[in-house]
Design a protein around this motif. Structure first.
Motif, PDB file in Angstrom:
ATOM      1  N   SER A  28       9.222 -18.943  18.670  1.00 49.63           N
ATOM      2  CA  SER A  28       9.226 -20.373  18.934  1.00 49.63           C
ATOM      3  C   SER A  28       9.259 -21.162  17.628  1.00 49.63           C
ATOM      4  CB  SER A  28       7.979 -20.762  19.744  1.00 49.63           C
ATOM      5  OG  SER A  28       6.803 -20.414  19.030  1.00 49.63           O
ATOM      6  N   GLU A  29       9.263 -20.440  16.518  1.00 50.05           N
ATOM      7  CA  GLU A  29       9.270 -21.089  15.219  1.00 50.05           C
ATOM      8  C   GLU A  29      10.698 -21.460  14.817  1.00 50.05           C
ATOM      9  OE1 GLU A  29       7.375 -18.008  12.928  1.00 50.05           O
ATOM     10  OE2 GLU A  29       5.402 -18.928  13.179  1.00 50.05           O
ATOM     11  N   SER A  30      10.812 -22.431  13.937  1.00 50.37           N
ATOM     12  CA  SER A  30      12.135 -22.843  13.469  1.00 50.37           C
ATOM     13  C   SER A  30      12.408 -22.367  12.050  1.00 50.37           C
ATOM     14  CB  SER A  30      12.252 -24.368  13.530  1.00 50.37           C
ATOM     15  OG  SER A  30      11.244 -24.972  12.729  1.00 50.37           O
ATOM     16  N   ASP A  31      11.346 -22.023  11.338  1.00 51.88           N
ATOM     17  CA  ASP A  31      11.500 -21.595   9.947  1.00 51.88           C
ATOM     18  C   ASP A  31      10.959 -20.176   9.803  1.00 51.88           C
ATOM     19  OD1 ASP A  31      10.482 -22.903   6.679  1.00 51.88           O
ATOM     20  OD2 ASP A  31      12.176 -21.656   7.327  1.00 51.88           O
ATOM     21  N   TYR A  32      11.841 -19.279   9.423  1.00 56.04           N
ATOM     22  CA  TYR A  32      11.443 -17.872   9.322  1.00 56.04           C
ATOM     23  C   TYR A  32      12.477 -17.131   8.493  1.00 56.04           C
ATOM     24  CZ  TYR A  32      14.647 -17.963  13.333  1.00 56.04           C
ATOM     25  OH  TYR A  32      15.710 -18.199  14.163  1.00 56.04           O
ATOM     26  N   TYR A  33      12.176 -15.863   8.235  1.00 60.97           N
ATOM     27  CA  TYR A  33      13.094 -15.000   7.498  1.00 60.97           C
ATOM     28  C   TYR A  33      13.404 -13.771   8.360  1.00 60.97           C
ATOM     29  CZ  TYR A  33      11.381 -17.740   3.542  1.00 60.97           C
ATOM     30  OH  TYR A  33      11.038 -18.767   2.703  1.00 60.97           O
ATOM     31  N   LEU A  34      14.592 -13.268   8.174  1.00 64.27           N
ATOM     32  CA  LEU A  34      15.015 -12.050   8.849  1.00 64.27           C
ATOM     33  C   LEU A  34      15.491 -11.050   7.805  1.00 64.27           C
ATOM     34  CD1 LEU A  34      16.975 -13.771  11.729  1.00 64.27           C
ATOM     35  CD2 LEU A  34      14.814 -12.537  11.987  1.00 64.27           C
ATOM     36  N   PHE A  35      15.221  -9.788   8.065  1.00 65.83           N
ATOM     37  CA  PHE A  35      15.536  -8.742   7.101  1.00 65.83           C
ATOM     38  C   PHE A  35      16.148  -7.536   7.812  1.00 65.83           C
ATOM     39  CE2 PHE A  35      12.873 -10.607   3.765  1.00 65.83           C
ATOM     40  CZ  PHE A  35      11.949 -11.324   4.499  1.00 65.83           C
TER      41      PHE A  35
END
Lengths: 117, 116
Positions: A28-35
């Motif tokens: 539900s977050e809008s700011d994140y990182y994916l790896f």
């Protein structure tokens, strides 16, 4: 809570061909990182590529690129010109951007990639 | 690039022994380190988050008295498996990240623990 899903337990590709590994996530977050991490038989965890959610441009690292679809919550990894050394377990991972680098990684179950000569 | 050193890489010991695993960040300061356990052909399972100068945060189901974590400095965290038994045999791996918001996690090479 955030979840990461890798629906392909195993994949196979011919040497020099292209393969795409799938990853979807829920947040539900809008700011994140994916790896994407690679784990060869040595079991060392190697960072392959990362994507910041606020960046629309897909990340690229040499033969590795991602297709990041934020609305669809999809983050697939494309490996071009596959090499024998690409054979490994690949893990997709999510990390919240709130709180910075102290946040834990949430891993998918992994995709075992075989490269056929 | 950033390097995380984990030691030892392999441990074989008798049941009832306590085993200490070290995780060091070699060229950066890590306020937070993470400890994972991985069973064969499975994903990494986070055991605990280790914070420098404070108590570790354990994930649900992980016994804090069994898996003691100490993070005494900005470059060193240790995991001690106390009174280890065969069911504790596994691959343990640590990771660390720098203090910046955008810093990725860097992993140690892991420790293969075998309890006889």
């Amino acid at each position: 809570a955030q979840t990461v899903t890798q629906s392909q337990p195993e994949m196979s590709v011919q040497e020099a061909e292209t393969v795409t590994l799938s990853c979807t996530y829920d947040t539900s977050e809008s700011d994140y990182y994916l790896f994407w991490y690679k784990q060869p038989p040595s079991r060392q965890m190697i960072l392959v590529i990362r994507q910041e959610a606020y960046k629309q441009q897909n990340a690229t690292e040499n033969r590795f690129s991602v297709n990041f679809q934020k609305a669809a919550k999809s983050f697939s990894l494309k490996i071009s010109d596959s090499q024998l050394g690409d054979a490994a377990m690949y893990f997709c991972a999510y990390r919240s951007a709130v709180g910075g680098a102290t946040n834990k990684l949430i891993f998918g179950t992994g995709t075992l990639l075989a490269v056929q000569p | 690039g950033a390097v995380v050193s984990q030691h030892p890489s392999r441990v074989i010991c008798k049941s009832g022994t306590s085993v200490k695993i070290e995780c060091r960040s070699l060229d950066f300061q890590a306020t937070t380190m993470f400890w994972y356990r991985q069973f064969p052909k499975q994903s990494l399972m986070l055991m605990a988050t280790s914070n420098e100068g404070s108590k570790a945060t354990y994930e649900q189901g992980v016994e804090k008295d069994k898996f003691l974590i100490n993070h005494a400095s900005l470059t060193l965290s240790t995991l001690t498996v106390t009174s280890a038994h065969p069911e504790d045999s596994s691959f343990y791996i640590c990771s660390a990240s720098g203090t910046g918001k955008n810093q990725p996690q860097h992993f140690g090479d892991g420790t293969r623990l075998s309890i006889l």
